[in-house]
Enzyme design. Structure first.
Site, PDB file in Angstrom:
ATOM      1  N   ASP A 148      70.181  32.209  49.250  1.00  0.00           N
ATOM      2  CA  ASP A 148      70.977  32.192  49.738  1.00  0.00           C
ATOM      3  C   ASP A 148      71.301  33.776  47.716  1.00  0.00           C
ATOM      4  O   ASP A 148      72.229  32.448  47.187  1.00  0.00           O
ATOM      5  CB  ASP A 148      72.282  31.147  49.946  1.00  0.00           C
ATOM      6  CG  ASP A 148      72.049  30.611  50.776  1.00  0.00           C
ATOM      7  OD1 ASP A 148      71.535  31.321  51.702  1.00  0.00           O
ATOM      8  OD2 ASP A 148      72.322  29.254  50.651  1.00  0.00           O
ATOM      9  N   GLU A 198      65.875  21.520  53.503  1.00  0.00           N
ATOM     10  CA  GLU A 198      64.940  21.299  52.432  1.00  0.00           C
ATOM     11  C   GLU A 198      65.609  19.039  52.864  1.00  0.00           C
ATOM     12  O   GLU A 198      64.236  19.210  51.790  1.00  0.00           O
ATOM     13  CB  GLU A 198      66.825  21.702  51.328  1.00  0.00           C
ATOM     14  CG  GLU A 198      66.630  23.162  50.761  1.00  0.00           C
ATOM     15  CD  GLU A 198      67.115  23.583  51.588  1.00  0.00           C
ATOM     16  OE1 GLU A 198      66.595  24.337  52.331  1.00  0.00           O
ATOM     17  OE2 GLU A 198      68.349  23.139  52.677  1.00  0.00           O
ATOM     18  N   ASP A 232      66.909  26.874  58.493  1.00  0.00           N
ATOM     19  CA  ASP A 232      68.067  26.946  57.496  1.00  0.00           C
ATOM     20  C   ASP A 232      68.579  25.407  57.123  1.00  0.00           C
ATOM     21  O   ASP A 232      67.958  24.357  58.226  1.00  0.00           O
ATOM     22  CB  ASP A 232      69.125  28.072  57.922  1.00  0.00           C
ATOM     23  CG  ASP A 232      69.051  28.103  56.812  1.00  0.00           C
ATOM     24  OD1 ASP A 232      69.196  28.089  55.540  1.00  0.00           O
ATOM     25  OD2 ASP A 232      70.735  28.258  56.927  1.00  0.00           O
TER      26      ASP A 232
END
Length: 836
Positions: A498, A426, A423
């Site tokens: 999300d 990015e 997670d």
């Protein structure tokens, strides 16, 4: 003296001003107009193609296969950048020819012609008989504006565009524009762009001279990029990278499936995932302490709701530090993991890339000592804030970092963890402004964050996969990632980040996962129920019924939201959830076979209707844009949670209702869609293997009879059933079983071919269940080999009545009648043919 000084100063200023006035128009002239590839000055053959040189730059054409041609353009004065993390295929030996004519070169393969016009340098791709598939916009071609490079393509009047992976919006991208820059976007709107993932590959579709034509383009450039499919113009489509080379692959094929196959051959395909990862997965931010984790697992077993996975989010760690445990919340982690394992649960833990800057913290000290972190140009480690506070970030483009990262999972694996959830990759930092000057290693060729940003999540998934695969001693790891780049499918499943608890987001998630399948990602899903917000009982029920047919089947909810387990919304939703989760587990022989097909061909498990029906204009209607196929035979029609009736599209085939098994004759029809009855249909000719109910996939074993449902259709069909041990890589050495099942209405027969492979099936018998065969009745005789056998009447009902809700109970009881025929045959090592 003072006056003289002033005069000289003034003079110098005037001189500089005059100089600037002289050169600025020249500079402006260069920047006002782009620089396009111009006339060819030389052409030179290479091992697999040809290089064309112009004053503005070079274009190299490389033949990768008869259907794949690479176009690589480099600006004059720059060195070609041929490094790639996406492409693993090398050019293959194949027949092609270059011939020169007046003002052009012609590259010919068995599948495509590429016309290279030399004054100026422009490309056109054609069918072997000369029909244009795709061509450069004649005036612009490939052009640089400063560092930015763009390929302009002539747009065709009826042209549609699909793909680009995790992009919101309609199936047909025509008239839209998109940006690729992986972004941590909490609670993103259903039309947001960009979000988490970059896969710069699309498919174009149009008709010419009575022919349906399709092609694919993959731009392998990891800088921030932009795709324009006729947004704000009616002249061209284009794709742009903000720096680097124009490097794209052109795919010529007669079908969307063929293009996906070529793209995944180029960028790689998934290995078989562990079987348990295809079951139901329960996640929360966060389950803690250990007693709460065990309570959730025990409740699944007590309520007889199948499940295989429980996740631990960031609160399992000591102060959010990766590779640690919080000793207060999880005092005996190995014991807890062993207890979960004994109860049929696998555990997946979250792993974020931020390494806390803390003296004495082993991961920090090791990374700092061995220069494994991203750095500024002056050699100091970059520091940004995430969950642990100020952190350094591993440089996953550094092979030493990937090795260290992989080895760091040793403690987790020793404790008994088999799944790893990547997670915040990015990469995400508070403030969302990762400095562009930060440097990446790029396996020894230093570059900046501008090039590395979109690659970060993919390389983290790679390091996690390669490391845990080594540590697990032959067992398959499960990796899940939020961010990535083309090729990430080799390492990881992907979820859509999300999302929000709303009908709009639920439907957007289906469109996202459909599109991700078009760009070669077979193991995809969304957070069921929505990550942020509190879904109504109807919304959760609808979302879960849809998720039961998607590749990744995970419920997840954020901190401070209401509980979101299947029993959290009352008895009615609990029964609906149990129904559809159990159906998912019953379908596992079919689903697992689809994952094998994906690993072999690249064809996704969840399939956009565009794969089979690209030129049926109705599939692009917004009303039908959420529909998808689970494999070749099951049509899923997602609907809003409050919608009791809906319109569905069932194109070009015979279809049966999953719920009643009755045939549906209209291709566009209104059907019931109460919350407990998701519209699902089975294609005529379908062959669907199913197993008896189980509560988990790692320990609970089905009965020794495999049920093979065959639905009557007017066309012949086949399905490749696949089986292996579900947990190791022994299948790569032949320890698998593959068996083709065919249905032939012309010869009135169903055949189970002799199995291939050395694996011994867990099934000893096969019950052939025939649906829709109206010419037969209970008591009819059929021939199996040299024997005559009698067909039994079958009462098939895939979902159980909802006991505390009368309408569905009545509907299902009304459906509960003899609606199929069956016969049991051996499922051994010999071919078996049933005929009537």
């Amino acid at each position: 003296m003072i006056m003289m000084q002033l005069t000289r100063t003034t003079f110098l200023r005037l001189a500089v001003f005059a100089f600037v006035l002289g050169i600025v128009p020249q500079l402006n002239a260069q920047h006002k107009r782009g620089t396009a590839l111009a006339d060819v000055t030389s052409a030179k053959k290479t091992d697999h193609g040809m290089v064309f040189t112009t004053a503005a730059g070079t274009m190299e054409l490389t033949v990768y296969s008869p259907t794949v041609i690479r176009v690589h353009c480099t600006k004059a004065g720059q060195r070609p950048d041929k490094q790639t993390y996406a492409v693993i295929q090398e050019p293959t030996a194949c027949r092609y020819a270059f011939t020169e004519e007046s003002g052009r070169w012609i590259l010919t393969t068995d599948s495509v012609r590429c016309i290279v016009r030399t004054k100026p340098l422009r490309l056109s791709f054609e069918t072997p008989d000369g029909i244009v598939i795709n061509e450069d916009e004649p005036a612009f071609g490939t052009m640089w504006i400063g560092e930015e490079v763009t390929a302009y393509k002539k747009i065709v009047e009826d042209e549609k565009f699909i793909g680009l992976g995790e992009k919101t919006g309609p199936l047909n991208r025509r008239g839209e524009g998109y940006t690729n820059w992986n972004t941590d976007f909490f609670g993103y709107p259903s039309g947001a762009d960009p979000i988490y993932l970059t896969t710069p590959m699309y498919i174009g579709l149009h008709s010419s001279k009575g022919r349906n034509l399709c092609y694919g383009i993959f731009m392998d450039n990891s800088y921030k990029s932009h795709f324009n499919f006729g947004a704000s113009n009616d002249r061209f489509s284009s794709f742009t990278a903000e720096d680097g080379d124009m490097n794209y692959f052109f795919f010529a094929n007669s079908s969307v499936a063929g293009i996906i196959g070529s793209y995944t051959a180029l960028t790689g395909r998934m290995e078989m995932p562990p079987l348990w990862s295809l079951g139901f997965q329960q996640c929360r931010y966060s389950y803690y302490p250990d007693k709460e984790v065990l309570r959730v697992a025990q409740t699944f077993r007590e309520k007889k709701i199948p499940a295989d996975v429980i996740y631990l989010d960031i609160h399992y760690m000591d102060a959010y530090k990766i590779f640690t445990w919080n000793s207060e919340r999880f005092s005996q982690p190995k014991k807890m993991l062993d207890d979960l394992e004994s109860n049929g649960f696998k555990t997946v833990v979250i792993v974020d890339p931020g390494i806390k800057v803390e003296k004495g913290y082993a991961s920090y000290e090791k990374g700092k000592l061995d220069n494994l972190f991203l750095r500024y140009p002056d050699g100091t480690n970059y520091t940004g804030q995430v969950w642990p506070g100020w952190c350094h970030f591993p440089d996953f483009t550094n092979p030493a970092t990937r090795t260290w990262w992989g080895e760091s999972f040793k403690g987790y694996v020793s404790d008994g963890i088999d799944g790893f959830w990547n997670d915040m990759n990015e990469p995400a930092t508070w403030g969302q402004r990762f400095p562009e000057l930060v440097e990446f290693d790029f396996d020894g060729t230093i570059g900046t964050h501008r090039k590395g940003h979109n690659l970060y999540g993919m390389q983290m998934a790679r390091a996690t996969y390669e490391g845990t695969k080594k540590l697990l001693g032959g067992k398959r790891p499960f990796i899940l990632t939020r961010a990535g780049y083309s090729g990430v499918q080799r390492y990881s499943a992907v979820w859509t980040g999300d999302n929000v608890s709303s009908d709009d987001h639920m439907m957007a998630g289906v469109r996202l996962t459909n599109s991700m399948g078009l760009t070669g990602m077979p193991f995809v899903g969304m957070d069921i129920g929505g990550f942020t917000g509190n879904p109504s009982s109807q919304l959760f029920a609808r979302w879960l019924t849809i998720g039961a047919f998607q590749p990744l089947f995970r419920a997840h909810v954020a901190i401070d939201n209401k509980d979101q387990e299947p029993w959290s919304f009352g008895e009615r939703v609990e029964e609906i959830s149990r129904n559809y989760i159990q159906l998912r587990y019953n379908l596992m022989p079919y689903i697992y076979s689809l994952f094998h097909e994906a690993s072999a061909t690249g064809l996704p498990v969840q399939r956009s209707l565009a794969i089979e029906h690209a030129f049926d204009s109705r599939i692009y209607d917004w009303a039908f844009s959420q529909q998808f196929m689970l494999g070749p035979s099951i049509m899923v029609c997602p609907q809003w949670s409050g919608q009791d009736y809906c319109k569905v599209l069932l194109p070009k085939n015979e279809w049966y209702s999953l719920h009643s098994l009755s045939p549906v004759t209209a291709d566009v029809t209104i059907v019931e869609s109460p919350i407990e009855k998701l519209p699902v249909f089975i294609k005529g000719g379908a062959i669907i293997p199913m197993q008896s109910p189980v509560q988990n996939l790692s320990q609970d074993k089905p009965s020794d009879t495999l049920s093979i449902y065959v639905y009557y259709g007017s066309q012949a069909s086949a399905f490749d059933y696949y089986e292996d041990d579900g947990s190791t890589y022994a299948y790569q050495q032949g320890a698998s079983l593959q068996r083709r099942v065919t249905y032939d209405p012309a010869s009135r027969s169903i055949t189970l071919a002799k199995p291939e492979g050395s694996y011994t099936s867990k099934f000893r018998a096969a019950k052939i269940v025939m649906v829709g065969f109206t010419s037969l009745a209970p008591g009819s005789s059929v021939t199996v080999g040299s024997s005559r056998m009698t067909l039994n009447g079958e009462n098939v009902n895939f979902l159980q009545p909802i006991s505390n809700f009368d309408p569905i109970g009545k509907v299902q009881r009304a459906d509960a009648k003899v609606n199929a025929l069956s016969v049991v045959v051996p499922f051994g090592t010999s071919e078996v043919t049933l005929s009537w």
